[in-house]
Write an enzyme that holds these catalytic residues in place. Structure first.
Site, PDB file in Angstrom:
ATOM      1  N   SER A  37       0.835  -1.209   0.000  1.00  0.00           N
ATOM      2  CA  SER A  37       0.000   0.000   0.000  1.00  0.00           C
ATOM      3  C   SER A  37       0.866   1.254   0.000  1.00  0.00           C
ATOM      4  CB  SER A  37      -0.960  -0.001   1.188  1.00  0.00           C
ATOM      5  OG  SER A  37      -0.283  -0.085   2.416  1.00  0.00           O
ATOM      6  N   ASN A  38       2.041   1.184   0.618  1.00  0.00           N
ATOM      7  CA  ASN A  38       2.968   2.317   0.535  1.00  0.00           C
ATOM      8  C   ASN A  38       3.332   2.612  -0.913  1.00  0.00           C
ATOM      9  OD1 ASN A  38       3.001   2.350   3.339  1.00  0.00           O
ATOM     10  ND2 ASN A  38       5.022   1.388   3.520  1.00  0.00           N
ATOM     11  N   ARG A 106       0.851  -9.239  14.451  1.00  0.00           N
ATOM     12  CA  ARG A 106       0.108  -9.469  13.207  1.00  0.00           C
ATOM     13  C   ARG A 106      -0.394 -10.908  13.071  1.00  0.00           C
ATOM     14  NH1 ARG A 106       5.265  -8.405   9.398  1.00  0.00           N
ATOM     15  NH2 ARG A 106       3.681  -7.793   7.882  1.00  0.00           N
ATOM     16  N   ASN A 166      12.284  -7.586  -0.311  1.00  0.00           N
ATOM     17  CA  ASN A 166      11.849  -7.028   0.977  1.00  0.00           C
ATOM     18  C   ASN A 166      11.899  -8.064   2.099  1.00  0.00           C
ATOM     19  OD1 ASN A 166      10.949  -4.893   2.543  1.00  0.00           O
ATOM     20  ND2 ASN A 166       9.203  -4.441   1.234  1.00  0.00           N
ATOM     21  N   ARG A 168      12.286 -10.065   5.433  1.00  0.00           N
ATOM     22  CA  ARG A 168      12.100  -9.761   6.860  1.00  0.00           C
ATOM     23  C   ARG A 168      12.503 -10.987   7.675  1.00  0.00           C
ATOM     24  NH1 ARG A 168      12.124  -5.522   5.043  1.00  0.00           N
ATOM     25  NH2 ARG A 168      10.601  -3.827   5.208  1.00  0.00           N
ATOM     26  N   ARG A 228      21.399  -0.349  -2.518  1.00  0.00           N
ATOM     27  CA  ARG A 228      22.615  -0.522  -1.704  1.00  0.00           C
ATOM     28  C   ARG A 228      22.729   0.525  -0.610  1.00  0.00           C
ATOM     29  NH1 ARG A 228      27.611  -0.877  -5.571  1.00  0.00           N
ATOM     30  NH2 ARG A 228      26.626   0.862  -6.683  1.00  0.00           N
ATOM     31  N   GLY A 229      21.602   0.843   0.033  1.00  0.00           N
ATOM     32  CA  GLY A 229      21.658   1.813   1.116  1.00  0.00           C
ATOM     33  C   GLY A 229      22.085   3.180   0.621  1.00  0.00           C
ATOM     34  N   GLY A 258      12.405   2.285   1.351  1.00  0.00           N
ATOM     35  CA  GLY A 258      12.494   1.323   0.249  1.00  0.00           C
ATOM     36  C   GLY A 258      11.226   1.272  -0.573  1.00  0.00           C
ATOM     37  N   ASP A 259      10.068   1.294   0.087  1.00  0.00           N
ATOM     38  CA  ASP A 259       8.797   1.297  -0.630  1.00  0.00           C
ATOM     39  C   ASP A 259       8.646   2.566  -1.461  1.00  0.00           C
ATOM     40  OD1 ASP A 259       8.226  -1.062   0.768  1.00  0.00           O
ATOM     41  OD2 ASP A 259       7.249   0.038   2.393  1.00  0.00           O
TER      42      ASP A 259
END
Length: 317
Positions: A37-38, A106, A166, A168, A228-229, A258-259
């Site tokens: 959604s972002n 969550r 992404n 996690r 790469r940051g 990132g999004d």
């Protein structure tokens, strides 16, 4: 026809004001927060017609999510459920040496049971582009299967497919992620992956250009983007390497950067712009997001263009 459809979980983010500790806070700022959604919000604000697809509890907290996304112009196509809950997460901000702390709440979210039969697959097929992330298949076995079906349906309909790895670590182990993600990659046109995730999750080694080329050649991606940051992002398209330096930005609000990068890129690439132009928009949008509280890039095309032109979004002159 919708320009971009995204699919995934959106949580409610609860943040104590300032650098207050979670265990002592007596108030919280509440915001919608979800990778897909972002991206939808960023692309909508930058000129695309975006729709976010998901499954939410039919409750005030579920409607809180759609209400916020709608305020940015994003259309929502939701399966409303009487079962399952609204996922949340807590973000505690802190300056060095404390740093930020994220606590997820969550489990048993309604979205974890979403199946293709109840989702608007035809809407995905008819869209110009479809985007999701590696967070979604990590949430449940059901969502892993659903994500694959949706990507396959989009690819079969010649809808451009975009996927952000992404990764996690709180959701799954690298070897499990690698097995699942590489099964999805044949249905992906645009891959976005952080170099650290390419190395630690996908098992890639070597220089950034070599990693990006290797992924592009093995899975035949249309565009392969390696972030790469603070170092320049790198993309491979049609065998050509493009590099895009970051723009100078604060570190005040890094969550969602990132999004925002992905949203900036897709806002231009789906509209027909070049990889080079799209990367500039990606970097400009990401830089702006770091100055904005919450997960969402509340930006305008004029602000992004100003950052690209002069490194600042001062459009008052």
């Amino acid at each position: 026809m919708t320009d971009l459809v995204t699919f995934g979980e959106t949580m409610l983010r609860l943040s104590p004001p300032g650098d207050e500790r979670i265990e002592t806070a007596d108030q919280y700022v509440v915001r919608a927060a979800g990778a897909e959604s972002n991206v939808a919000v960023a692309t909508q604000r930058l000129g695309l017609d975006a729709t976010w697809v998901s499954k939410l509890p039919d409750s005030p907290v579920g409607r809180r999510v759609t209400g916020e996304l709608a305020s940015h112009g994003v259309e929502t196509d939701i399966v409303w459920s009487d079962e399952g809950r609204q996922g949340t997460y807590y973000l505690e901000s802190g300056e060095s040496p404390r740093g930020n702390n994220v606590i997820y709440d969550r489990a048993d979210a309604a979205v974890t049971t979403a199946t293709p039969d109840e989702l608007p697959v035809d809407r995905i097929r008819s869209a110009s582009a479809f985007h999701t992330t590696g967070i979604t298949p990590a949430l449940s076995e059901t969502l892993a299967a659903t994500t694959q079906t949706l990507l396959e349906a989009a690819a079969d309909a010649d809808t451009l497919t975009s996927f952000d790895v992404n990764y996690r670590s709180k959701l799954w182990e690298p070897d499990v992620a690698r097995e699942t993600l590489t099964e999805l990659f044949p249905h992906v046109d645009v891959l976005i992956v952080a170099q650290r995730d390419a190395e630690n999750v996908l098992g890639r080694t070597g220089e950034a250009a070599s990693i990006a080329r290797g992924l592009a050649e093995e899975f035949d991606f249309e565009v392969t983007i390696l972030t790469r940051g603070s170092e320049p992002a790198l993309a491979v398209a049609d065998g050509t390497i493009h590099e895009q330096p970051t723009f100078e930005a604060t570190s005040a609000h890094p969550v969602g950067t990132g999004d925002s990068f992905v949203g900036g890129f897709l806002s231009q690439y789906v509209a027909g712009e070049s990889v080079e132009t799209s990367l500039e928009y990606a970097a400009g949008t990401a830089a702006l997001k770091r100055s904005i509280p919450g997960d969402i890039a509340v930006v305008t095309p004029e602000e992004v263009a100003a950052v690209i032109e002069g490194g600042t979004a001062d459009i008052s002159r």
